[in-house]
Design an enzyme around this catalytic site. Structure first.
Site, PDB file in Angstrom:
ATOM      1  N   HIS A   1     -12.551  17.420   2.903  1.00  0.00           N
ATOM      2  CA  HIS A   1     -11.166  16.938   2.919  1.00  0.00           C
ATOM      3  C   HIS A   1     -11.146  15.433   3.176  1.00  0.00           C
ATOM      4  O   HIS A   1     -12.139  14.864   3.634  1.00  0.00           O
ATOM      5  CB  HIS A   1     -10.355  17.637   4.018  1.00  0.00           C
ATOM      6  CG  HIS A   1      -9.927  19.035   3.658  1.00  0.00           C
ATOM      7  ND1 HIS A   1     -10.733  20.126   3.873  1.00  0.00           N
ATOM      8  CD2 HIS A   1      -8.791  19.502   3.070  1.00  0.00           C
ATOM      9  CE1 HIS A   1     -10.108  21.218   3.444  1.00  0.00           C
ATOM     10  NE2 HIS A   1      -8.929  20.869   2.947  1.00  0.00           N
TER      11      HIS A   1
ATOM     12  N   LYS B   1      -7.604  14.018   7.799  1.00  0.00           N
ATOM     13  CA  LYS B   1      -7.276  15.401   8.207  1.00  0.00           C
ATOM     14  C   LYS B   1      -7.584  15.593   9.690  1.00  0.00           C
ATOM     15  O   LYS B   1      -8.657  15.236  10.170  1.00  0.00           O
ATOM     16  CB  LYS B   1      -8.061  16.415   7.353  1.00  0.00           C
ATOM     17  CG  LYS B   1      -7.670  17.853   7.659  1.00  0.00           C
ATOM     18  CD  LYS B   1      -8.179  18.816   6.618  1.00  0.00           C
ATOM     19  CE  LYS B   1      -7.917  20.263   7.007  1.00  0.00           C
ATOM     20  NZ  LYS B   1      -6.504  20.604   7.151  1.00  0.00           N
TER      21      LYS B   1
HETATM   22  N1  NAP Z   1      -0.850  25.613   3.985  1.00  0.00           N
HETATM   23  C1  NAP Z   1      -1.112  24.750   3.019  1.00  0.00           C
HETATM   24  O1  NAP Z   1      -1.117  25.082   1.821  1.00  0.00           O
HETATM   25  C2  NAP Z   1      -1.405  23.319   3.386  1.00  0.00           C
HETATM   26  C3  NAP Z   1      -1.629  22.341   2.417  1.00  0.00           C
HETATM   27  C4  NAP Z   1      -1.785  21.019   2.807  1.00  0.00           C
HETATM   28  C5  NAP Z   1      -1.724  20.686   4.166  1.00  0.00           C
HETATM   29  N2  NAP Z   1      -1.539  21.656   5.081  1.00  0.00           N
HETATM   30  C6  NAP Z   1      -1.389  21.382   6.512  1.00  0.00           C
HETATM   31  O2  NAP Z   1      -0.089  20.824   6.693  1.00  0.00           O
HETATM   32  C7  NAP Z   1      -0.106  19.926   7.796  1.00  0.00           C
HETATM   33  C8  NAP Z   1       0.427  18.577   7.319  1.00  0.00           C
HETATM   34  O3  NAP Z   1      -0.465  18.003   6.383  1.00  0.00           O
HETATM   35  P1  NAP Z   1      -0.225  16.589   5.712  1.00  0.00           P
HETATM   36  O4  NAP Z   1      -1.439  16.296   4.926  1.00  0.00           O
HETATM   37  O5  NAP Z   1       1.121  16.564   5.059  1.00  0.00           O
HETATM   38  O6  NAP Z   1      -0.206  15.668   7.032  1.00  0.00           O
HETATM   39  P2  NAP Z   1       0.493  14.261   7.282  1.00  0.00           P
HETATM   40  O7  NAP Z   1       0.575  13.482   6.003  1.00  0.00           O
HETATM   41  O8  NAP Z   1      -0.189  13.659   8.458  1.00  0.00           O
HETATM   42  O9  NAP Z   1       1.997  14.655   7.682  1.00  0.00           O
HETATM   43  C9  NAP Z   1       2.353  15.243   8.896  1.00  0.00           C
HETATM   44  C10 NAP Z   1       3.789  14.854   9.156  1.00  0.00           C
HETATM   45  O10 NAP Z   1       4.317  15.605  10.244  1.00  0.00           O
HETATM   46  C11 NAP Z   1       5.323  14.819  10.837  1.00  0.00           C
HETATM   47  N3  NAP Z   1       5.666  15.362  12.155  1.00  0.00           N
HETATM   48  C12 NAP Z   1       4.931  15.375  13.294  1.00  0.00           C
HETATM   49  N4  NAP Z   1       5.632  15.970  14.291  1.00  0.00           N
HETATM   50  C13 NAP Z   1       6.822  16.348  13.757  1.00  0.00           C
HETATM   51  C14 NAP Z   1       7.977  17.024  14.270  1.00  0.00           C
HETATM   52  N5  NAP Z   1       8.064  17.403  15.570  1.00  0.00           N
HETATM   53  N6  NAP Z   1       9.030  17.248  13.432  1.00  0.00           N
HETATM   54  C15 NAP Z   1       8.989  16.873  12.142  1.00  0.00           C
HETATM   55  N7  NAP Z   1       7.921  16.212  11.592  1.00  0.00           N
HETATM   56  C16 NAP Z   1       6.866  15.966  12.404  1.00  0.00           C
HETATM   57  C17 NAP Z   1       4.708  13.443  10.875  1.00  0.00           C
HETATM   58  O11 NAP Z   1       5.723  12.490  10.946  1.00  0.00           O
HETATM   59  P3  NAP Z   1       5.434  10.913  11.282  1.00  0.00           P
HETATM   60  O12 NAP Z   1       4.799  10.375  10.033  1.00  0.00           O
HETATM   61  O13 NAP Z   1       6.812  10.424  11.490  1.00  0.00           O
HETATM   62  O14 NAP Z   1       4.532  10.917  12.478  1.00  0.00           O
HETATM   63  C18 NAP Z   1       3.958  13.388   9.546  1.00  0.00           C
HETATM   64  O15 NAP Z   1       4.731  12.768   8.537  1.00  0.00           O
HETATM   65  C19 NAP Z   1      -1.574  19.907   8.287  1.00  0.00           C
HETATM   66  O16 NAP Z   1      -1.699  20.837   9.339  1.00  0.00           O
HETATM   67  C20 NAP Z   1      -2.359  20.381   7.079  1.00  0.00           C
HETATM   68  O17 NAP Z   1      -3.591  20.991   7.439  1.00  0.00           O
HETATM   69  C21 NAP Z   1      -1.379  22.955   4.715  1.00  0.00           C
END
Ligand code: NAP
Length: 226
Positions: free
Chosen positions: A135, A139
């Site tokens: 990844h 991550k």
């Molecule tokens: N299940 C699936 O198919 C799948 C696919 C991809 C990713 N994921 C998972 O999804 C999660 C996010 O991944 P990502 O790549 O999108 O990460 P990312 O780009 O770091 O985004 C995470 C976001 O969460 C926001 N956040 C943190 N606390 C919050 C709260 N209390 N309320 C609302 N928003 C909040 C952050 O906001 P700020 O920017 O304002 O800090 C950030 O924008 C990870 O756990 C990843 O492993 C799952």
């Protein structure tokens, strides 16, 4: 439908885009507007059909608890919280609300799990198994939720817990490899996500499916229905 999407990050932004393309009304909250789930009050959620969480392992449990308390259904895409799974399952089932989660919402990965299930009989025939996952460097959790789900799939069939090796490099969206090796040959299975689009489409279809349902659901058990 009315969706509330938590997270404006890499995946949350795309989930928002896909939801709008599919004709849904969408509200979005980032970290600053929802510290410790402060925005998820029963009043604020009154007109929401389903909440969709793509945040962080630190934020997700408070978000889930607030939604359950408000009686709102939630799709959880965030990974890194699965050691709390039994407690959350009990909380959801007691409340009569609905939760659907997946380490990976891509249809391709769920198909890959089924192929892995069939291939795992190799471990009963002197093969040695390994999982590799790659990844992007940002991550937060390792091993990936998908790699751990793959490990469980293999274990369910073979009884053996194969080792996971994690790599964090560059902009890799998500690559999972399952390798079975023996002196005679090697079986090599690989899923490579080319973009986050597959996750986003699966998550929105999951939210459409979950609306109005009660219970605790794993996407790997329902993906054929969405
Ligand atoms: N299940 C699936 O198919 C799948 C696919 C991809 C990713 N994921 C998972 O999804 C999660 C996010 O991944 P990502 O790549 O999108 O990460 P990312 O780009 O770091 O985004 C995470 C976001 O969460 C926001 N956040 C943190 N606390 C919050 C709260 N209390 N309320 C609302 N928003 C909040 C952050 O906001 P700020 O920017 O304002 O800090 C950030 O924008 C990870 O756990 C990843 O492993 C799952």
């Amino acid at each position: 439908m009315n969706f509330l999407i938590l997270g404006r990050g890499k995946t949350g932004s795309l989930v928002t885009e896909v939801a709008r393309e599919r004709g849904h009304e969408v509200r979005v909250l980032g970290a600053a507007e929802n510290s410790h789930a402060s925005a998820l009050t029963p009043n604020a959620l009154a007109d929401i059909d389903v909440v969709i969480d793509f945040t962080t392992p630190h934020a997700v449990l408070e978000n889930v608890a607030a939604c359950v308390l408000a009686g709102k259904n939630i799709v959880v895409g965030t990974t890194g919280w699965y050691n709390e799974l039994p407690r959350i399952k009990q909380m959801v089932e007691k409340s009569g609300s609905g939760l659907l989660y997946a380490a990976n919402f891509s249809i391709g990965v769920n198909l890959f799990f089924e192929i892995a299930r069939t291939a795992s009989t190799a471990l009963r025939h002197q093969y040695f198994g390994q999982i590799f996952e790659r990844h992007h460097a940002h991550k937060k959790d390792a091993p990936s939720g998908t790699a751990m789900a793959l490990q469980r799939v293999v274990q369910d069939i073979s009884g053996a817990k194969v080792e996971i090796t994690s790599f964090r490099e560059g902009d890799v969206v998500g690559m999972h490899e399952l390798v079975f090796d023996c002196p005679a040959d090697t079986i090599y299975l690989c899923h490579n996500a080319k973009s986050r689009r597959g996750f986003a489409e699966g998550a929105i279809r999951a939210a459409e499916w979950l609306a109005g349902k009660a219970g605790f659901f794993d996407f790997k058990d329902v993906w054929r229905e969405v």
